[in-house]
Design a protein around this motif. Sequence first.
Motif, PDB file in Angstrom:
ATOM      1  N   GLY A   9     -16.104 -10.527  25.527  1.00  0.00           N
ATOM      2  CA  GLY A   9     -15.927  -9.883  24.486  1.00  0.00           C
ATOM      3  C   GLY A   9     -14.959  -9.059  24.208  1.00  0.00           C
ATOM      4  O   GLY A   9     -14.769  -9.112  24.751  1.00  0.00           O
ATOM      5  N   GLY A  10     -14.799  -9.023  22.506  1.00  0.00           N
ATOM      6  CA  GLY A  10     -14.421  -7.959  22.221  1.00  0.00           C
ATOM      7  C   GLY A  10     -14.144  -7.756  20.388  1.00  0.00           C
ATOM      8  O   GLY A  10     -14.937  -8.101  20.252  1.00  0.00           O
ATOM      9  N   LEU A  11     -13.548  -7.432  19.919  1.00  0.00           N
ATOM     10  CA  LEU A  11     -12.903  -7.017  18.579  1.00  0.00           C
ATOM     11  C   LEU A  11     -11.966  -8.695  18.421  1.00  0.00           C
ATOM     12  O   LEU A  11     -10.858  -8.673  19.047  1.00  0.00           O
ATOM     13  CB  LEU A  11     -12.186  -5.776  18.466  1.00  0.00           C
ATOM     14  N   VAL A  12     -12.400  -8.787  16.776  1.00  0.00           N
ATOM     15  CA  VAL A  12     -11.307 -10.877  17.015  1.00  0.00           C
ATOM     16  C   VAL A  12     -11.613 -10.848  15.281  1.00  0.00           C
ATOM     17  O   VAL A  12     -12.869 -10.111  14.720  1.00  0.00           O
ATOM     18  CB  VAL A  12     -12.214 -11.830  17.572  1.00  0.00           C
ATOM     19  N   GLN A  13     -10.322 -11.241  14.681  1.00  0.00           N
ATOM     20  CA  GLN A  13     -10.711 -10.824  13.118  1.00  0.00           C
ATOM     21  C   GLN A  13     -11.261 -11.973  13.132  1.00  0.00           C
ATOM     22  O   GLN A  13     -11.244 -13.504  13.611  1.00  0.00           O
ATOM     23  CB  GLN A  13      -9.369 -11.118  12.775  1.00  0.00           C
ATOM     24  N   PRO A  14     -11.801 -12.392  11.134  1.00  0.00           N
ATOM     25  CA  PRO A  14     -12.590 -13.342  10.986  1.00  0.00           C
ATOM     26  C   PRO A  14     -11.663 -14.850  11.309  1.00  0.00           C
ATOM     27  O   PRO A  14     -10.229 -14.324  10.908  1.00  0.00           O
ATOM     28  CB  PRO A  14     -12.637 -13.087   9.537  1.00  0.00           C
ATOM     29  N   GLY A  15     -11.694 -15.887  11.776  1.00  0.00           N
ATOM     30  CA  GLY A  15     -11.115 -17.173  12.094  1.00  0.00           C
ATOM     31  C   GLY A  15     -10.540 -17.444  13.193  1.00  0.00           C
ATOM     32  O   GLY A  15      -9.553 -18.151  13.417  1.00  0.00           O
ATOM     33  N   GLY A  16     -10.653 -15.866  14.327  1.00  0.00           N
ATOM     34  CA  GLY A  16      -9.950 -16.271  15.354  1.00  0.00           C
ATOM     35  C   GLY A  16     -11.097 -16.606  16.511  1.00  0.00           C
ATOM     36  O   GLY A  16     -12.391 -17.426  16.296  1.00  0.00           O
ATOM     37  N   SER A  17     -10.508 -16.994  17.864  1.00  0.00           N
ATOM     38  CA  SER A  17     -11.305 -17.222  18.551  1.00  0.00           C
ATOM     39  C   SER A  17     -11.878 -16.499  19.897  1.00  0.00           C
ATOM     40  O   SER A  17     -11.198 -15.608  19.901  1.00  0.00           O
ATOM     41  CB  SER A  17     -10.598 -17.940  19.716  1.00  0.00           C
ATOM     42  N   LEU A  18     -13.070 -16.190  20.406  1.00  0.00           N
ATOM     43  CA  LEU A  18     -13.097 -15.894  21.247  1.00  0.00           C
ATOM     44  C   LEU A  18     -13.394 -16.566  22.944  1.00  0.00           C
ATOM     45  O   LEU A  18     -14.660 -18.168  22.612  1.00  0.00           O
ATOM     46  CB  LEU A  18     -13.643 -14.718  21.760  1.00  0.00           C
ATOM     47  N   ARG A  19     -13.584 -16.963  24.019  1.00  0.00           N
ATOM     48  CA  ARG A  19     -14.029 -17.518  25.326  1.00  0.00           C
ATOM     49  C   ARG A  19     -14.745 -16.576  26.219  1.00  0.00           C
ATOM     50  O   ARG A  19     -14.496 -15.839  26.476  1.00  0.00           O
ATOM     51  CB  ARG A  19     -13.171 -17.945  25.288  1.00  0.00           C
ATOM     52  N   LYS A  65     -22.605 -25.261  15.319  1.00  0.00           N
ATOM     53  CA  LYS A  65     -22.247 -25.925  15.777  1.00  0.00           C
ATOM     54  C   LYS A  65     -20.832 -27.089  14.551  1.00  0.00           C
ATOM     55  O   LYS A  65     -20.833 -26.784  13.616  1.00  0.00           O
ATOM     56  CB  LYS A  65     -23.338 -27.352  15.090  1.00  0.00           C
ATOM     57  N   GLY A  66     -20.080 -27.250  15.126  1.00  0.00           N
ATOM     58  CA  GLY A  66     -18.792 -27.686  14.953  1.00  0.00           C
ATOM     59  C   GLY A  66     -18.016 -26.124  15.474  1.00  0.00           C
ATOM     60  O   GLY A  66     -16.550 -26.506  15.747  1.00  0.00           O
ATOM     61  N   ARG A  67     -18.005 -25.359  15.670  1.00  0.00           N
ATOM     62  CA  ARG A  67     -17.212 -23.817  16.507  1.00  0.00           C
ATOM     63  C   ARG A  67     -17.794 -23.225  17.437  1.00  0.00           C
ATOM     64  O   ARG A  67     -16.522 -23.244  17.927  1.00  0.00           O
ATOM     65  CB  ARG A  67     -18.159 -23.510  14.933  1.00  0.00           C
ATOM     66  N   PHE A  68     -18.121 -23.591  17.814  1.00  0.00           N
ATOM     67  CA  PHE A  68     -19.045 -23.404  18.978  1.00  0.00           C
ATOM     68  C   PHE A  68     -18.779 -24.156  20.568  1.00  0.00           C
ATOM     69  O   PHE A  68     -19.766 -25.258  19.750  1.00  0.00           O
ATOM     70  CB  PHE A  68     -19.886 -22.467  19.115  1.00  0.00           C
ATOM     71  N   THR A  69     -18.365 -24.601  21.895  1.00  0.00           N
ATOM     72  CA  THR A  69     -18.542 -25.083  22.347  1.00  0.00           C
ATOM     73  C   THR A  69     -18.966 -24.316  23.833  1.00  0.00           C
ATOM     74  O   THR A  69     -18.561 -23.590  24.683  1.00  0.00           O
ATOM     75  CB  THR A  69     -17.302 -26.085  22.992  1.00  0.00           C
TER      76      THR A  69
END
Length: 118
Positions: A9-19, A65-69
């Motif tokens: 987890g963490g801080l991310v800007q809108p449109g960004g990604s995290l795993r 749906k379509g954004r997370f995997t």
Amino acid sequence: QVQLVESGGGLVQPGGSLRLSCEASGITFSNYPMSWYFQAPGKERELVATISSTGGSTNYADSVKGRFTISRDNAKNTVYLQMNSLKPEDTALYYCNVRTVPSGINYWGKGTLVTVSS
């Protein structure tokens, strides 16, 4: 003793990604479906995604749906959640979950915080 440990987890800007990652111990990992839930501030915990024990089947909440995997590596006893195109409304604590059989007990990790903000 079943343990689930989330990370990523963490801080991310809108449109960004995290795993996100969740490492499990104390269970025969490859026997169980695994799930990710999130809990936004002041709201109830909600199911995000589920993956079957083999990884061959997945299900997602409509909102992701379509954004997370969701995926898993049974050799590493780890389940992942790749989150793309993140939105401010995705801000929440994200929890890993497994429900064991035959006990029917739900196990949870301590959660990892995702904050989407500019």
